[in-house]
Design a protein around this motif. Structure first.
Motif, PDB file in Angstrom:
ATOM      1  N   VAL A 154       0.786  -1.204  -0.167  1.00 40.51           N
ATOM      2  CA  VAL A 154       0.102   0.039   0.159  1.00 40.51           C
ATOM      3  C   VAL A 154       1.034   1.271  -0.026  1.00 40.51           C
ATOM      4  CG1 VAL A 154      -2.065  -1.334   1.073  1.00 40.51           C
ATOM      5  CG2 VAL A 154      -0.225   0.142   2.524  1.00 40.51           C
ATOM      6  N   ALA A 155       0.140   2.220   0.052  1.00 40.51           N
ATOM      7  CA  ALA A 155       1.222   3.705  -0.256  1.00 40.51           C
ATOM      8  C   ALA A 155       1.385   4.067   1.355  1.00 40.51           C
ATOM      9  CB  ALA A 155       0.210   4.736  -0.731  1.00 40.51           C
ATOM     10  N   ASN A 156       2.527   4.661   1.160  1.00 42.68           N
ATOM     11  CA  ASN A 156       3.155   5.280   2.598  1.00 42.68           C
ATOM     12  C   ASN A 156       1.927   6.046   3.172  1.00 42.68           C
ATOM     13  OD1 ASN A 156       5.561   4.046   2.345  1.00 42.68           O
ATOM     14  ND2 ASN A 156       6.484   5.959   1.650  1.00 42.68           N
ATOM     15  N   SER A 157       1.095   7.055   2.413  1.00 43.85           N
ATOM     16  CA  SER A 157       0.332   7.755   3.121  1.00 43.85           C
ATOM     17  C   SER A 157      -1.006   6.975   3.642  1.00 43.85           C
ATOM     18  CB  SER A 157      -0.345   8.655   1.880  1.00 43.85           C
ATOM     19  OG  SER A 157      -0.956   8.055   0.961  1.00 43.85           O
ATOM     20  N   SER A 158      -1.014   5.709   3.110  1.00 45.88           N
ATOM     21  CA  SER A 158      -2.257   5.033   3.603  1.00 45.88           C
ATOM     22  C   SER A 158      -2.110   4.775   5.118  1.00 45.88           C
ATOM     23  CB  SER A 158      -2.602   3.745   2.865  1.00 45.88           C
ATOM     24  OG  SER A 158      -3.088   4.119   1.542  1.00 45.88           O
ATOM     25  N   VAL A 159      -0.881   4.132   5.217  1.00 50.47           N
ATOM     26  CA  VAL A 159      -0.237   3.558   6.686  1.00 50.47           C
ATOM     27  C   VAL A 159      -0.175   4.847   7.622  1.00 50.47           C
ATOM     28  CG1 VAL A 159       1.854   2.935   7.775  1.00 50.47           C
ATOM     29  CG2 VAL A 159       0.989   1.737   5.484  1.00 50.47           C
ATOM     30  N   SER A 160       0.231   6.111   6.977  1.00 52.99           N
ATOM     31  CA  SER A 160       0.255   7.306   7.604  1.00 52.99           C
ATOM     32  C   SER A 160      -0.981   7.676   8.216  1.00 52.99           C
ATOM     33  CB  SER A 160       0.891   8.332   6.902  1.00 52.99           C
ATOM     34  OG  SER A 160       0.999   9.479   7.636  1.00 52.99           O
ATOM     35  N   GLN A 161      -2.089   7.767   7.369  1.00 50.27           N
ATOM     36  CA  GLN A 161      -3.166   8.029   7.679  1.00 50.27           C
ATOM     37  C   GLN A 161      -4.041   7.170   8.784  1.00 50.27           C
ATOM     38  OE1 GLN A 161      -5.376   8.445   3.946  1.00 50.27           O
ATOM     39  NE2 GLN A 161      -4.462  10.495   3.622  1.00 50.27           N
ATOM     40  N   VAL A 162      -3.981   5.895   8.567  1.00 48.30           N
ATOM     41  CA  VAL A 162      -4.289   5.039   9.588  1.00 48.30           C
ATOM     42  C   VAL A 162      -3.715   5.050  10.958  1.00 48.30           C
ATOM     43  CG1 VAL A 162      -4.567   2.581  10.245  1.00 48.30           C
ATOM     44  CG2 VAL A 162      -5.128   3.141   7.973  1.00 48.30           C
ATOM     45  N   ILE A 163      -2.475   5.162  11.218  1.00 48.86           N
ATOM     46  CA  ILE A 163      -1.627   5.554  12.153  1.00 48.86           C
ATOM     47  C   ILE A 163      -2.291   6.922  12.868  1.00 48.86           C
ATOM     48  CG2 ILE A 163       0.527   6.399  13.232  1.00 48.86           C
ATOM     49  CD1 ILE A 163       1.606   4.495  11.346  1.00 48.86           C
ATOM     50  N   SER A 164      -2.524   7.884  12.255  1.00 52.79           N
ATOM     51  CA  SER A 164      -3.109   9.234  12.857  1.00 52.79           C
ATOM     52  C   SER A 164      -4.654   9.193  13.123  1.00 52.79           C
ATOM     53  CB  SER A 164      -2.764  10.459  11.649  1.00 52.79           C
ATOM     54  OG  SER A 164      -3.453  10.267  10.569  1.00 52.79           O
ATOM     55  N   GLY A 165      -5.175   8.111  12.440  1.00 50.30           N
ATOM     56  CA  GLY A 165      -6.811   8.023  12.856  1.00 50.30           C
ATOM     57  C   GLY A 165      -7.466   8.750  11.646  1.00 50.30           C
ATOM     58  N   ARG A 166      -6.951   9.275  10.553  1.00 46.46           N
ATOM     59  CA  ARG A 166      -7.619  10.006   9.791  1.00 46.46           C
ATOM     60  C   ARG A 166      -8.372   9.263   8.761  1.00 46.46           C
ATOM     61  NH1 ARG A 166      -2.588  12.876   9.315  1.00 46.46           N
ATOM     62  NH2 ARG A 166      -2.369  12.043   7.538  1.00 46.46           N
ATOM     63  N   THR A 181      -9.333   4.523   7.970  1.00 47.82           N
ATOM     64  CA  THR A 181      -9.548   3.450   8.691  1.00 47.82           C
ATOM     65  C   THR A 181      -9.076   2.143   7.505  1.00 47.82           C
ATOM     66  OG1 THR A 181     -11.750   3.199   8.241  1.00 47.82           O
ATOM     67  CG2 THR A 181     -11.196   3.858  10.391  1.00 47.82           C
ATOM     68  N   SER A 182      -8.381   1.080   8.139  1.00 46.68           N
ATOM     69  CA  SER A 182      -8.344   0.026   7.372  1.00 46.68           C
ATOM     70  C   SER A 182      -8.336  -1.175   8.158  1.00 46.68           C
ATOM     71  CB  SER A 182      -7.121   0.331   6.326  1.00 46.68           C
ATOM     72  OG  SER A 182      -6.590  -1.056   5.919  1.00 46.68           O
ATOM     73  N   ALA A 183      -8.959  -2.111   7.982  1.00 46.60           N
ATOM     74  CA  ALA A 183      -8.887  -3.187   9.090  1.00 46.60           C
ATOM     75  C   ALA A 183      -7.630  -3.915   8.949  1.00 46.60           C
ATOM     76  CB  ALA A 183     -10.107  -4.065   8.773  1.00 46.60           C
ATOM     77  N   ARG A 184      -7.297  -4.069   7.766  1.00 45.42           N
ATOM     78  CA  ARG A 184      -6.046  -4.768   7.142  1.00 45.42           C
ATOM     79  C   ARG A 184      -4.587  -3.997   7.922  1.00 45.42           C
ATOM     80  NH1 ARG A 184      -2.512  -6.055   2.324  1.00 45.42           N
ATOM     81  NH2 ARG A 184      -3.339  -4.039   1.541  1.00 45.42           N
ATOM     82  N   ILE A 185      -4.610  -3.027   7.580  1.00 45.80           N
ATOM     83  CA  ILE A 185      -3.464  -2.041   8.043  1.00 45.80           C
ATOM     84  C   ILE A 185      -3.376  -1.943   9.567  1.00 45.80           C
ATOM     85  CG2 ILE A 185      -2.209   0.314   8.382  1.00 45.80           C
ATOM     86  CD1 ILE A 185      -3.247   0.536   5.183  1.00 45.80           C
ATOM     87  N   ALA A 186      -4.440  -1.620  10.066  1.00 46.25           N
ATOM     88  CA  ALA A 186      -4.555  -1.550  11.728  1.00 46.25           C
ATOM     89  C   ALA A 186      -4.273  -2.673  12.369  1.00 46.25           C
ATOM     90  CB  ALA A 186      -5.971  -1.100  12.131  1.00 46.25           C
ATOM     91  N   GLY A 187      -4.679  -3.875  11.699  1.00 45.27           N
ATOM     92  CA  GLY A 187      -4.712  -5.063  12.178  1.00 45.27           C
ATOM     93  C   GLY A 187      -3.068  -5.605  12.272  1.00 45.27           C
ATOM     94  N   ARG A 188      -2.399  -5.303  11.001  1.00 43.71           N
ATOM     95  CA  ARG A 188      -1.105  -5.526  11.080  1.00 43.71           C
ATOM     96  C   ARG A 188      -0.267  -4.834  12.138  1.00 43.71           C
ATOM     97  NH1 ARG A 188       3.005  -8.276  11.591  1.00 43.71           N
ATOM     98  NH2 ARG A 188       4.423  -8.289  10.308  1.00 43.71           N
ATOM     99  N   ILE A 189      -0.365  -3.513  12.263  1.00 40.83           N
ATOM    100  CA  ILE A 189       0.046  -2.739  13.332  1.00 40.83           C
ATOM    101  C   ILE A 189      -0.216  -3.272  14.658  1.00 40.83           C
ATOM    102  CG2 ILE A 189       0.178  -0.463  14.302  1.00 40.83           C
ATOM    103  CD1 ILE A 189      -0.640   0.933  11.382  1.00 40.83           C
ATOM    104  N   ALA A 190      -1.468  -3.462  14.815  1.00 41.70           N
ATOM    105  CA  ALA A 190      -1.789  -4.225  16.305  1.00 41.70           C
ATOM    106  C   ALA A 190      -0.807  -5.469  16.241  1.00 41.70           C
ATOM    107  CB  ALA A 190      -3.220  -4.385  16.492  1.00 41.70           C
ATOM    108  N   GLN A 191      -0.979  -6.253  15.467  1.00 44.66           N
ATOM    109  CA  GLN A 191      -0.024  -7.598  15.711  1.00 44.66           C
ATOM    110  C   GLN A 191       1.616  -7.225  16.059  1.00 44.66           C
ATOM    111  OE1 GLN A 191       0.310  -9.757  11.976  1.00 44.66           O
ATOM    112  NE2 GLN A 191       0.206 -11.829  13.075  1.00 44.66           N
ATOM    113  N   ILE A 192       1.937  -6.040  15.231  1.00 43.18           N
ATOM    114  CA  ILE A 192       3.447  -5.769  15.459  1.00 43.18           C
ATOM    115  C   ILE A 192       3.794  -5.390  16.774  1.00 43.18           C
ATOM    116  CG2 ILE A 192       5.074  -4.163  14.634  1.00 43.18           C
ATOM    117  CD1 ILE A 192       3.880  -4.316  11.954  1.00 43.18           C
ATOM    118  N   ILE A 193       2.767  -4.574  17.077  1.00 45.04           N
ATOM    119  CA  ILE A 193       3.264  -3.793  18.552  1.00 45.04           C
ATOM    120  C   ILE A 193       2.446  -4.477  19.763  1.00 45.04           C
ATOM    121  CG2 ILE A 193       3.444  -1.589  17.508  1.00 45.04           C
ATOM    122  CD1 ILE A 193       0.878  -0.722  18.747  1.00 45.04           C
TER     123      ILE A 193
END
Length: 79
Positions: free
Chosen positions: A26-38, A40-52
Motif C-alpha cells: 500500500v502507499a506510505n500515505s495509507s499507513v500514515s493516515q491509519v496511524i493518525s486516525g484520519r 480506517t483500514s482493518a488490514r493495516i490496523a490489524g497488522r500494526i496491532a500485531q506488530i506492537i
C-alpha cells in the motif's frame, strides 16, 4: 494511543511505517493516515496491532458519538 506512540512502538519492534507499507503493498500515505486516525483500514490496523502486540481498540479507541441534548423550547415571541 497518540500517533507518535504508535510509530515509536513500531520502531521498537523493528519496523517502520514505510517498511509496513511495502510489506502490505500500500502507499506510505495509507499507513500514515491509519496511524493518525484520519482513515480506517482493518488490514493495516490489524497488522500494526500485531506488530506492537496490542489490540486494535486499545490503539485506536472507538469514537463516541456526542451526546445530543434536547433544548427547552424558547418562549414564543408575540408577533
Amino acid at each position: 494511543m497518540h500517533p507518535e506512540e504508535i510509530k515509536a512502538s513500531m520502531r521498537m519492534k523493528g519496523i517502520t511505517p514505510t517498511a509496513l507499507a511495502d510489506e502490505l503493498g500500500v502507499a506510505n500515505s495509507s499507513v500514515s493516515q491509519v496511524i493518525s486516525g484520519r482513515a480506517t483500514s482493518a488490514r493495516i490496523a490489524g497488522r500494526i496491532a500485531q506488530i506492537i502486540g496490542k489490540p486494535v481498540p486499545v490503539i485506536w479507541p472507538p469514537k463516541t458519538a456526542p451526546v445530543l441534548r434536547r433544548m427547552k423550547p424558547s418562549a414564543e415571541v408575540a408577533t
